[in-house]
Design a protein around this motif. Structure first.
Motif, mmCIF file in Angstrom:
data_model
loop_
_atom_site.group_PDB
_atom_site.id
_atom_site.type_symbol
_atom_site.label_atom_id
_atom_site.label_comp_id
_atom_site.label_asym_id
_atom_site.label_seq_id
_atom_site.Cartn_x
_atom_site.Cartn_y
_atom_site.Cartn_z
ATOM 1 N N ARG A 109 -41.419 44.798 65.177
ATOM 2 C CA ARG A 109 -40.488 44.657 66.300
ATOM 3 C C ARG A 109 -39.089 45.161 65.937
ATOM 4 N N ASP A 110 -38.714 45.102 64.651
ATOM 5 C CA ASP A 110 -37.424 45.647 64.228
ATOM 6 C C ASP A 110 -37.402 47.158 64.411
ATOM 7 N N ALA A 111 -38.496 47.809 64.039
ATOM 8 C CA ALA A 111 -38.570 49.267 64.193
ATOM 9 C C ALA A 111 -38.580 49.664 65.662
ATOM 10 N N ALA A 156 -47.791 58.691 56.794
ATOM 11 C CA ALA A 156 -47.112 59.587 55.851
ATOM 12 C C ALA A 156 -46.657 58.872 54.587
ATOM 13 N N GLY A 157 -46.840 57.560 54.520
ATOM 14 C CA GLY A 157 -46.442 56.809 53.336
ATOM 15 C C GLY A 157 -44.982 56.458 53.282
ATOM 16 N N GLN A 158 -44.284 56.576 54.410
ATOM 17 C CA GLN A 158 -42.855 56.239 54.428
ATOM 18 C C GLN A 158 -42.623 54.736 54.470
ATOM 19 N N VAL A 159 -43.610 53.983 54.913
ATOM 20 C CA VAL A 159 -43.552 52.522 54.905
ATOM 21 C C VAL A 159 -44.860 51.992 54.334
ATOM 22 N N VAL A 160 -44.802 50.775 53.771
ATOM 23 C CA VAL A 160 -45.977 50.145 53.171
ATOM 24 C C VAL A 160 -46.277 48.855 53.935
ATOM 25 N N PRO A 161 -47.486 48.703 54.481
ATOM 26 C CA PRO A 161 -47.829 47.430 55.138
ATOM 27 C C PRO A 161 -48.086 46.349 54.098
ATOM 28 N N ILE A 162 -47.388 45.221 54.210
ATOM 29 C CA ILE A 162 -47.575 44.131 53.245
ATOM 30 C C ILE A 162 -48.338 42.961 53.857
ATOM 31 N N ARG A 163 -48.377 42.852 55.154
ATOM 32 C CA ARG A 163 -49.266 41.970 55.901
ATOM 33 C C ARG A 163 -49.156 42.373 57.364
ATOM 34 N N HIS A 164 -49.913 41.729 58.218
ATOM 35 C CA HIS A 164 -49.955 42.136 59.625
ATOM 36 C C HIS A 164 -48.563 42.102 60.246
ATOM 37 N N GLY A 165 -48.121 43.260 60.741
ATOM 38 C CA GLY A 165 -46.838 43.349 61.422
ATOM 39 C C GLY A 165 -45.633 43.343 60.512
ATOM 40 N N THR A 166 -45.838 43.439 59.207
ATOM 41 C CA THR A 166 -44.745 43.352 58.246
ATOM 42 C C THR A 166 -44.829 44.541 57.291
ATOM 43 N N LEU A 202 -35.234 49.658 67.298
ATOM 44 C CA LEU A 202 -34.341 50.736 66.888
ATOM 45 C C LEU A 202 -34.737 52.091 67.483
ATOM 46 N N GLY A 203 -35.725 52.109 68.359
ATOM 47 C CA GLY A 203 -36.082 53.339 69.052
ATOM 48 C C GLY A 203 -37.380 53.972 68.629
ATOM 49 N N TYR A 204 -38.025 53.430 67.611
ATOM 50 C CA TYR A 204 -39.333 53.956 67.235
ATOM 51 C C TYR A 204 -40.352 53.615 68.321
ATOM 52 N N ARG A 206 -30.862 51.134 59.423
ATOM 53 C CA ARG A 206 -30.950 49.695 59.664
ATOM 54 C C ARG A 206 -32.204 49.117 59.017
ATOM 55 N N LEU A 207 -33.310 49.862 59.065
ATOM 56 C CA LEU A 207 -34.536 49.402 58.414
ATOM 57 C C LEU A 207 -34.353 49.363 56.903
ATOM 58 N N ARG A 208 -33.636 50.347 56.363
ATOM 59 C CA ARG A 208 -33.352 50.336 54.926
ATOM 60 C C ARG A 208 -32.482 49.136 54.554
ATOM 61 N N ALA A 209 -31.537 48.798 55.425
ATOM 62 C CA ALA A 209 -30.667 47.647 55.156
ATOM 63 C C ALA A 209 -31.471 46.348 55.196
ATOM 64 N N LEU A 210 -32.382 46.227 56.163
ATOM 65 C CA LEU A 210 -33.228 45.035 56.226
ATOM 66 C C LEU A 210 -34.114 44.922 54.991
ATOM 67 N N ASP A 211 -34.664 46.046 54.552
ATOM 68 C CA ASP A 211 -35.520 46.034 53.371
ATOM 69 C C ASP A 211 -34.733 45.635 52.128
ATOM 70 N N ALA A 212 -33.498 46.129 52.013
ATOM 71 C CA ALA A 212 -32.675 45.778 50.853
ATOM 72 C C ALA A 212 -32.240 44.320 50.891
ATOM 73 N N GLU A 213 -32.049 43.767 52.100
ATOM 74 C CA GLU A 213 -31.551 42.402 52.237
ATOM 75 C C GLU A 213 -32.637 41.355 52.038
ATOM 76 N N GLN A 214 -33.810 41.568 52.656
ATOM 77 C CA GLN A 214 -34.833 40.531 52.634
ATOM 78 C C GLN A 214 -36.171 41.000 52.083
ATOM 79 N N GLY A 215 -36.285 42.299 51.760
ATOM 80 C CA GLY A 215 -37.499 42.809 51.151
ATOM 81 C C GLY A 215 -38.552 43.270 52.129
ATOM 82 N N TYR A 216 -38.299 43.197 53.426
ATOM 83 C CA TYR A 216 -39.288 43.573 54.432
ATOM 84 C C TYR A 216 -38.600 43.785 55.771
ATOM 85 N N PHE A 217 -39.328 44.346 56.723
ATOM 86 C CA PHE A 217 -38.917 44.383 58.120
ATOM 87 C C PHE A 217 -40.177 44.297 58.970
ATOM 88 N N LEU A 218 -40.015 43.895 60.215
ATOM 89 C CA LEU A 218 -41.144 43.700 61.108
ATOM 90 C C LEU A 218 -41.301 44.895 62.039
#
Length: 300
Positions: A18-20, A36-46, A23-25, A4-16
């Motif tokens: 709260r989205d993670a 681990a570098g699996q996600v990149v912070p682009i601004r606070h909470g994003t 989903l159970g994180y 679902r996070l991958r789908a959000l990233d593909a659709e709008q270029g980011y996820f918050l």
């Protein structure tokens, strides 16, 4: 990473964040994923996925941060200044894209935080529009607001682009400049508005015309009639016997509208020199001379 996070990233270029979490994180597991570098912070909470984020240009990254900022902001926020310019046109140069700019008429004061600048201003209904589902100021206001942040040359590039693409008109731009005459940082805005022309064919050409202005080259029509040094007119792209063209920022003629009949000649020698390309003579309108006077523009 969750699908679902991958789908959000593909659709709008980011996820918050709260989205993670939805989903159970947990906060700890998501922090480990960031470490681990699996996600990149682009601004606070994003956040974004590193592979997709690396493929974006600086302008595209700015727009992604803008969408995320508007999603987290209140309903009265609209994109403004540099952010609004990027929504309206790709014709810009040398802008600082590190900060997203939002305006809210209900704010008590302006505020700047990491990667985001909040502005306070009165926003009449006719000054607000929507681009791609994002609320933003109209193109003319975006250009005038930008002029409070950058110099005349960068403002001129954007005004030329907006007029060339039909996003705004000269009356709209003049009216907005008059409205903003008392804004801080707008002493040079009227100059950029007077120099702006829809006939500048590119960012490079807008910069070249401004360099001519700064260098004291007499005012001229943006469209010129160009001929080769031998006096023959280049053929038009439509196959006609001759063409009216203007000189681009590279020194080569490009197809354009005629400026008017030449009534007197001011030409330099067009004799071939070793290692030089023959020059081109261009009919230009000069405010200090007879309209249509001919100049010779060399490429060497």
């Amino acid at each position: 990473m969750h699908s679902r996070l991958r789908a959000l990233d593909a659709e709008q270029g980011y996820f918050l964040t709260r989205d993670a979490l939805a989903l159970g994180y947990t906060a700890a597991s998501f922090y480990r994923a960031k470490r681990a570098g699996q996600v990149v912070p682009i601004r606070h909470g994003t956040y974004a996925l590193p592979d997709s984020w690396a493929r974006l240009t600086e302008a595209q990254r700015h727009l992604v941060r803008l969408r995320a900022s508007l999603e987290r902001a209140t309903a009265r926020h609209v994109a403004s200044h540099t952010s609004a310019v990027l929504l309206h046109t790709e014709g810009h140069w040398g802008l600082d894209l590190s900060h997203v700019h939002l305006t809210n008429p209900l704010r008590r004061a302006e505020r700047r935080e990491s990667g985001l600048t909040h502005h306070r201003a009165t926003l009449p209904e006719e000054h607000v529009t929507e681009v791609g589902g994002l609320p933003t100021v109209v193109p003319a206001r975006a250009a005038v607001e930008l002029s409070t942040l950058v110099d005349t040359e960068r403002t001129l590039v954007v005004m030329d682009s907006l007029r060339r693409e039909g996003r705004t008109t000269k009356p709209e731009l003049d009216a907005m400049i008059a409205t903003a005459c008392a804004w801080p940082g707008t002493l040079h805005t009227a100059l950029a508005g007077r120099l702006a022309s829809p006939l500048s064919g590119s960012v490079g050409e807008s910069r070249t015309m401004y360099a001519f202005f700064r260098g004291g080259v007499p005012a001229r029509c943006s469209s010129t009639r160009c001929t080769t040094g031998a006096g023959s007119s280049p053929s038009s792209t439509s196959g006609g016997p001759s063409t009216a063209s203007r000189v681009s920022s590279t020194g080569w003629p490009s197809t354009a509208a005629t400026c008017g009949p030449a009534s007197r000649q001011r030409t330099r020698s067009s004799a071939r020199r070793p290692g030089r390309i023959p020059s081109a003579s261009c009919s230009v309108a000069d405010s200090s001379a007879t309209p249509g006077a001919t100049w010779t523009i060399g490429t060497g």
